[in-house]
Design an enzyme around this catalytic site. Structure first.
Site, PDB file in Angstrom:
ATOM      1  N   HIS A  79      61.291 -11.757   9.704  1.00 10.25           N
ATOM      2  CA  HIS A  79      62.095 -10.808  10.487  1.00 10.25           C
ATOM      3  C   HIS A  79      61.399 -10.364  11.780  1.00 10.25           C
ATOM      4  O   HIS A  79      62.051 -10.168  12.796  1.00 10.25           O
ATOM      5  CB  HIS A  79      62.437  -9.582   9.625  1.00 10.25           C
ATOM      6  CG  HIS A  79      63.687  -8.886  10.067  1.00 10.25           C
ATOM      7  ND1 HIS A  79      64.613  -8.401   9.181  1.00 10.25           N
ATOM      8  CD2 HIS A  79      64.188  -8.597  11.288  1.00 10.25           C
ATOM      9  CE1 HIS A  79      65.605  -7.841   9.844  1.00 10.25           C
ATOM     10  NE2 HIS A  79      65.376  -7.954  11.129  1.00 10.25           N
ATOM     11  N   TYR A  93      68.588  -5.403   5.449  1.00  6.50           N
ATOM     12  CA  TYR A  93      69.946  -4.856   5.560  1.00  6.50           C
ATOM     13  C   TYR A  93      70.526  -4.456   4.194  1.00  6.50           C
ATOM     14  O   TYR A  93      71.540  -3.779   4.136  1.00  6.50           O
ATOM     15  CB  TYR A  93      70.912  -5.841   6.231  1.00  6.50           C
ATOM     16  CG  TYR A  93      70.484  -6.391   7.576  1.00  6.50           C
ATOM     17  CD1 TYR A  93      69.446  -5.801   8.304  1.00  6.50           C
ATOM     18  CD2 TYR A  93      71.115  -7.496   8.136  1.00  6.50           C
ATOM     19  CE1 TYR A  93      69.051  -6.318   9.536  1.00  6.50           C
ATOM     20  CE2 TYR A  93      70.731  -8.010   9.366  1.00  6.50           C
ATOM     21  CZ  TYR A  93      69.684  -7.427  10.046  1.00  6.50           C
ATOM     22  OH  TYR A  93      69.304  -7.949  11.256  1.00  6.50           O
TER      23      TYR A  93
HETATM   24  N1  LIG Z   1      66.364  -9.979  14.035  1.00  3.04           N
HETATM   25  C1  LIG Z   1      66.431  -8.717  14.419  1.00  3.04           C
HETATM   26  O1  LIG Z   1      65.415  -8.011  14.544  1.00  3.04           O
HETATM   27  C2  LIG Z   1      67.785  -8.122  14.747  1.00  3.04           C
HETATM   28  C3  LIG Z   1      67.838  -6.874  15.386  1.00  3.04           C
HETATM   29  C4  LIG Z   1      69.109  -6.380  15.716  1.00  3.04           C
HETATM   30  C5  LIG Z   1      70.245  -7.114  15.408  1.00  3.04           C
HETATM   31  N2  LIG Z   1      70.142  -8.311  14.766  1.00  3.04           N
HETATM   32  C6  LIG Z   1      71.349  -9.103  14.396  1.00  3.04           C
HETATM   33  O2  LIG Z   1      72.280  -9.117  15.456  1.00  3.04           O
HETATM   34  C7  LIG Z   1      73.529  -8.593  14.999  1.00  3.04           C
HETATM   35  C8  LIG Z   1      74.279  -7.919  16.129  1.00  3.04           C
HETATM   36  O3  LIG Z   1      73.440  -6.988  16.773  1.00  3.04           O
HETATM   37  P1  LIG Z   1      73.774  -5.438  17.055  1.00  3.04           P
HETATM   38  O4  LIG Z   1      74.821  -4.961  16.108  1.00  3.04           O
HETATM   39  O5  LIG Z   1      72.489  -4.769  17.142  1.00  3.04           O
HETATM   40  O6  LIG Z   1      74.340  -5.425  18.534  1.00  3.04           O
HETATM   41  P2  LIG Z   1      75.601  -6.059  19.336  1.00  3.04           P
HETATM   42  O7  LIG Z   1      76.248  -7.146  18.604  1.00  3.04           O
HETATM   43  O8  LIG Z   1      75.111  -6.292  20.716  1.00  3.04           O
HETATM   44  O9  LIG Z   1      76.536  -4.796  19.458  1.00  3.04           O
HETATM   45  C9  LIG Z   1      77.301  -4.291  18.407  1.00  3.04           C
HETATM   46  C10 LIG Z   1      78.171  -3.219  19.029  1.00  3.04           C
HETATM   47  O10 LIG Z   1      79.140  -3.834  19.870  1.00  3.04           O
HETATM   48  C11 LIG Z   1      80.401  -3.253  19.650  1.00  3.04           C
HETATM   49  N3  LIG Z   1      81.434  -4.305  19.777  1.00  3.04           N
HETATM   50  C12 LIG Z   1      81.515  -5.465  19.119  1.00  3.04           C
HETATM   51  N4  LIG Z   1      82.593  -6.180  19.518  1.00  3.04           N
HETATM   52  C13 LIG Z   1      83.201  -5.437  20.451  1.00  3.04           C
HETATM   53  C14 LIG Z   1      84.380  -5.614  21.238  1.00  3.04           C
HETATM   54  N5  LIG Z   1      85.117  -6.747  21.139  1.00  3.04           N
HETATM   55  N6  LIG Z   1      84.722  -4.643  22.096  1.00  3.04           N
HETATM   56  C15 LIG Z   1      83.989  -3.528  22.199  1.00  3.04           C
HETATM   57  N7  LIG Z   1      82.846  -3.288  21.481  1.00  3.04           N
HETATM   58  C16 LIG Z   1      82.483  -4.235  20.629  1.00  3.04           C
HETATM   59  C17 LIG Z   1      80.357  -2.719  18.228  1.00  3.04           C
HETATM   60  O11 LIG Z   1      81.134  -1.578  18.187  1.00  3.04           O
HETATM   61  P3  LIG Z   1      81.747  -0.984  16.800  1.00  3.04           P
HETATM   62  O12 LIG Z   1      80.587  -0.392  16.085  1.00  3.04           O
HETATM   63  O13 LIG Z   1      82.723   0.009  17.306  1.00  3.04           O
HETATM   64  O14 LIG Z   1      82.367  -2.132  16.104  1.00  3.04           O
HETATM   65  C18 LIG Z   1      78.893  -2.400  17.995  1.00  3.04           C
HETATM   66  O15 LIG Z   1      78.617  -1.056  18.286  1.00  3.04           O
HETATM   67  C19 LIG Z   1      73.129  -7.675  13.831  1.00  3.04           C
HETATM   68  O16 LIG Z   1      74.183  -7.405  12.939  1.00  3.04           O
HETATM   69  C20 LIG Z   1      72.032  -8.493  13.187  1.00  3.04           C
HETATM   70  O17 LIG Z   1      72.602  -9.513  12.377  1.00  3.04           O
HETATM   71  C21 LIG Z   1      68.917  -8.818  14.441  1.00  3.04           C
END
Ligand SMILES: NC(=O)c1ccc[n+]([C@@H]2O[C@H](COP(=O)([O-])OP(=O)(O)OC[C@H]3O[C@@H](n4cnc5c(N)ncnc54)[C@H](OP(=O)(O)O)[C@@H]3O)[C@@H](O)[C@H]2O)c1
Length: 254
Positions: free
Chosen positions: A115, A57
């Site tokens: 990862h 990241y």
């Molecule tokens: N280990 C891995 O391979 C891996 C892979 C993916 C993710 N991750 C981790 O998981 C974290 C979260 O995953 P992610 O960002 O992929 O997906 P997520 O948390 O499922 O979804 C994020 C999305 O949800 C929206 N959102 C958040 N809160 C909201 C609310 N209260 N109302 C409406 N929409 C809302 C956000 O919109 P906005 O953009 O408009 O805020 C964003 O587009 C990452 O930051 C990372 O730390 C790890």
């Protein structure tokens, strides 16, 4: 999964890891967030005590700076990073930990994960041995993996190496990863859900169920809700396995 009755969880709630450390159950993920300082500072101010970063990241400096700027004691914030895929290997994993420590400006990292399993068996095991050594040296408090399917976890077990404390995988109603959850539960590995909000791709059923706990909105408290047994059954039925994934989800990597 059975019905969820009103929970007593808060942002400060933790779960005990096999390493003996406590993992706050809700974290702020900083993927695709180069300048994550405003988000980190806001989260810490409002009670989050867990930030999920990764070497991939490229924002460990901002995370470290935000923790210091928040005024919250280092020991009260749980910070995760992850060894990047091209860094698989014993020496490279150790070097990755040192570089992350420098970037964060920390004396230790709370949780270091591999990862993903995207290399090969031998390099995965060497990477894991590197993390075991980093933990022994006190540079990392807890070690774990991410995107590991049962076959990757079995490799570690068969090699007679320490069991990961955590496996972070894509996990939400459309991608319930039942086999992985079952394996981890059996072996004392805490399953950490990533992309739990399905990146906003909510189905009508999820929206319908979410509308029922109206108090969520009035209290702005994510834990102040109940889900009936009937609705839990409806959520369970949404699992589409691999087709439900909204990220790379490389849990079947060879
Ligand atoms: N280990 C891995 O391979 C891996 C892979 C993916 C993710 N991750 C981790 O998981 C974290 C979260 O995953 P992610 O960002 O992929 O997906 P997520 O948390 O499922 O979804 C994020 C999305 O949800 C929206 N959102 C958040 N809160 C909201 C609310 N209260 N109302 C409406 N929409 C809302 C956000 O919109 P906005 O953009 O408009 O805020 C964003 O587009 C990452 O930051 C990372 O730390 C790890």
């Amino acid at each position: 999964m059975s019905a969820i009755s009103k929970l007593t969880l808060t942002l400060g709630s933790t779960i005990r890891l096999s390493s003996g450390y406590e993992l706050p159950v809700v974290g702020l993920g900083v993927y695709q967030n180069d300048d994550c300082s405003p988000a980190c500072l806001a989260a810490l101010k409002h009670g989050y005590r867990h930030i999920d970063s990764a070497r991939m990241y490229k924002n460990e400096e901002e995370v470290g700076k935000s923790v210091r700027e928040s005024g919250i004691a280092r020991g009260d914030v749980f910070v995760t990073s992850k060894v990047n895929n091209p860094e698989h290997g014993y020496e490279t994993a150790l070097a990755a930990v040192d570089d992350s420590l420098n970037k964060f400006g920390f004396e230790y990292i709370d949780l270091m994960l591999i990862h993903s399993p995207l290399s090969d068996k031998e390099r995965r095991l060497q990477t894991w041995k590197g993390l075991i050594e980093a933990k022994k040296q006190g540079k990392v408090r807890t070690i774990g993996v991410s995107n590991y399917g049962p076959r990757h976890l079995e490799e570690i077990r068969e090699a007679g190496l320490e069991t990961p404390s955590v496996n972070q995988v894509e996990l939400h109603p459309l991608c319930q990863q039942k086999e992985i959850v079952e394996y981890c539960t059996k072996h004392g590995i805490i399953v950490e859900a990533y992309s739990p909000l399905i990146r906003g791709k909510w189905t009508d059923k999820i929206v319908e169920i979410a509308k029922k706990p109206a108090r969520v909105i009035s209290n702005a408290n994510i834990f102040d809700f109940e889900i009936s047994a009937e609705d839990m059954e409806a959520i369970n039925a949404l699992d589409r396995g691999k087709d439900g994934a909204v990220t790379w989800n490389p849990v079947d990597a060879p």
